[in-house]
Design an enzyme around this catalytic site. Structure first.
Site, short mmCIF file in Angstrom:
data_model
loop_
_atom_site.label_atom_id
_atom_site.label_comp_id
_atom_site.label_asym_id
_atom_site.label_seq_id
_atom_site.Cartn_x
_atom_site.Cartn_y
_atom_site.Cartn_z
N GLY A 63 41.67 9.69 43.63
CA GLY A 63 40.33 8.39 44.67
C GLY A 63 40.89 8.38 46.09
O GLY A 63 39.91 9.44 46.48
N ASP A 105 37.03 25.11 41.40
CA ASP A 105 36.36 23.60 42.23
C ASP A 105 36.00 23.87 44.07
O ASP A 105 36.62 24.49 44.60
CB ASP A 105 38.04 22.82 42.18
N SER A 138 44.11 16.01 42.70
CA SER A 138 43.29 15.67 44.17
C SER A 138 43.72 14.83 45.11
O SER A 138 44.66 15.54 45.70
CB SER A 138 41.97 14.52 42.77
N TYR A 139 43.49 13.75 45.06
CA TYR A 139 43.96 12.61 46.42
C TYR A 139 45.83 12.77 45.90
O TYR A 139 45.98 12.00 46.77
CB TYR A 139 43.25 11.33 46.41
N HIS A 196 38.15 21.38 39.12
CA HIS A 196 38.84 20.61 40.28
C HIS A 196 40.08 19.93 38.59
O HIS A 196 40.63 19.15 39.00
CB HIS A 196 38.21 19.36 40.77
#
Length: 496
Positions: free
Chosen positions: A85, A420, A184-185, A473
């Site tokens: 996020g 991605d 991701s984050y 991703h």
């Protein structure tokens, strides 16, 4: 006498057999999940869920869902999973990627989904601990809303407190190999948390966690290296012309991150225009645009906002994006906060967002009761990615964390879906190379069922960079079989 010895041996075998099927003897009362709306049949392993209070004074609680290994929970690794996020629930991984169930959307729209067993669940070979972190994300919440102002370092500290308390609740898993993973984050969450755990081990903080290593998928790592990754990626994928690539390289001197030169910005704007209609999470997948009643949205500005990630330590708002993921966004500061981008979009829905299954399931009060989550009146409506956080990217580059952890013997797998465009593999390949470790093996393909599944570079100090061919991703969502394969091999410390 012989018969009595034989009976006693049978008794011992029976006791040992029963013991192997009765894990989590010390699990908190009321944490066992016995049934879930939408699923019929027996669970392939035991499931537990509930809250861990990490701050009694604030009423700050983090929600977890724990899936025991379907194979041998007493010995198999325990793996913590974190979505990114910042602001996205780890139910993203549970529902859409590698959880124990596949979810079939309910009919009519918005009704409860139907659940089926997932043949590629990561619980086939490990126990998985899904954590909603930080507080305010998913089903986690605090009675003091000041806790929703947080950042990288505080999130790592809170998650470490959670782990210490969780293992106290489930002491039978303390001796199991423990790994931290995410995507991701969570490229920020994972190494910062691993660092906290490692420091705790060094300081003798009990319980002593049996940390073995960590794993990051398509993870944010270093502002400059990741920010420079987009242009080479889109050129290599044939999304921009050779002429434009040469022009933007010349005008930006090969450095595309946060450039202030007008000539560079103009060429970058041209690149953005060329790729604006491409699905940022998987360039092979379609991107659906808004109906006429909504503002038509493209991914034009996302790569530019990505290049501006982490310029300062100001708070970063969270905005829902395609497929329900989110990203910290940068824009001119007003009143000390960074407004969401682009300002045109304000509160309109972002097209391509599809959180229907997770939202319908986790906003059902029957489901919440079954999984020991607080009702909406306490924890609020479930959103796959929330915008109620004010989040500070205050940890800087992750390269120093990775170098420190791997040099101390912790194993690291950095994997990337090679289609991605959000966090391109070109950045992950570059920063793993930049650490400076010698290659332990040549760049080579890795295989699943005699087919090339991607490429791998193994470095000294147990650092591995891996690509997954054709994945976007969220790798397990796009390539579940291949994901389970490299995950299984890596956990077992076998050659991939």
């Amino acid at each position: 006498m012989k018969g009595r010895r034989y009976s006693y041996c049978l008794y011992l075998i029976l006791i040992q057999t029963l013991a192997s099927y009765v894990p989590s003897l010390a699990a908190p009362e009321g944490s066992l999940i016995t049934q879930i709306p939408g699923f019929s049949g027996n669970f392939p392993s035991r499931h537990y869920a509930g809250y861990v209070t990490i701050d009694e004074n604030h009423g700050k609680k983090l929600y977890y869902y724990f899936v025991e290994s379907e194979r041998n929970p007493r010995e198999d690794p325990v793996v913590l999973w974190l979505n990114g996020g910042p602001g996205c629930s780890s139910f993203d991984g549970f529902v859409y990627e590698h959880g124990p169930f596949n979810f079939e959307a309910g009919k009519p729209h918005g009704s409860l989904p139907t659940l089926h067993q997932n043949p590629y669940s990561w619980s086939k070979v490990s126990s998985i601990l899904y954590l909603d972190s930080p507080s305010g994300v998913g089903l986690s919440y605090s009675e003091n809303i000041s806790d929703y102002i947080t950042g990288d370092l505080k999130t790592a500290s809170d998650s470490h407190v959670f782990l210490l308390k969780w293992f106290e609740l489930y002491p039978e898993f303390i001796s199991n190999p423990f790994f931290i993973s995410g995507e991701s984050y969570a490229g920020i969450y994972v190494p910062t948390l691993a660092n906290e755990v490692a420091k705790g081990i060094d300081a003798g903080i009990k319980p002593i966690l049996h940390l073995k290593g960590y794993m990051v998928g398509n993870g944010v790592t270093d502002d400059v290296i990741d920010g420079n990754a987009l242009v080479p990626f889109v050129h290599g994928m044939g999304l921009i012309s050779e002429e434009l690539f040469e022009e933007v390289t010349i005008q930006c001197n090969g450095s595309y991150y946060n450039s202030t030169a007008d000539s560079c910005q103009k060429k970058l704007a041209t690149v953005d225009e060329e790729i604006k209609d491409i699905n940022v999470y998987d360039i092979l997948e379609p991107c659906y645009h808004a109906t006429p009643s909504k503002i038509s949205f493209t991914t034009t500005k996302l790569p530019q906002s990505f290049r501006r990630l982490g310029v300062s330590e100001r708070p970063l708002p969270v905005r829902k994006r395609m497929f329900g993921r989110a990203w910290p966004l940068r824009a001119p500061v007003r009143d000390g906060l960074v407004p969401s981008w682009p300002q045109l979009l304000s509160e309109v829905d972002v097209p391509c967002t599809d959180d229907e299954v997770a939202t319908a399931w986790l906003n059902s009060e029957a489901v919440r009761r079954a999984i020991h989550a607080e009702p909406k009146t306490v924890a609020g409506n479930f959103e796959l990615c929330t915008d109620r956080l004010k989040f500070y990217h205050d940890a800087g580059s992750m390269i120093k964390y990775h170098k420190n952890l791997t040099s101390r013997g912790y194993r690291a797998l950095i994997y990337s879906g090679d289609h991605d465009m959000c966090v391109p593999f070109t950045g992950s390949e570059a920063w793993t190379r930049s650490i400076g470790y010698k290659k332990a093996d040549s760049w080579r393909p890795w295989f699943v069922n005699d087919q090339v599944a991607g490429y791998i570079q193994v470095y000294e100090n147990n650092l591995i960079f891996l690509t997954i061919k054709g994945a976007g991703h969220t790798v397990p969502e796009y390539k579940p079989r291949e994901a389970l394969e490299f995950y299984s091999r890596w956990l077992a410390d076998k050659k991939i």
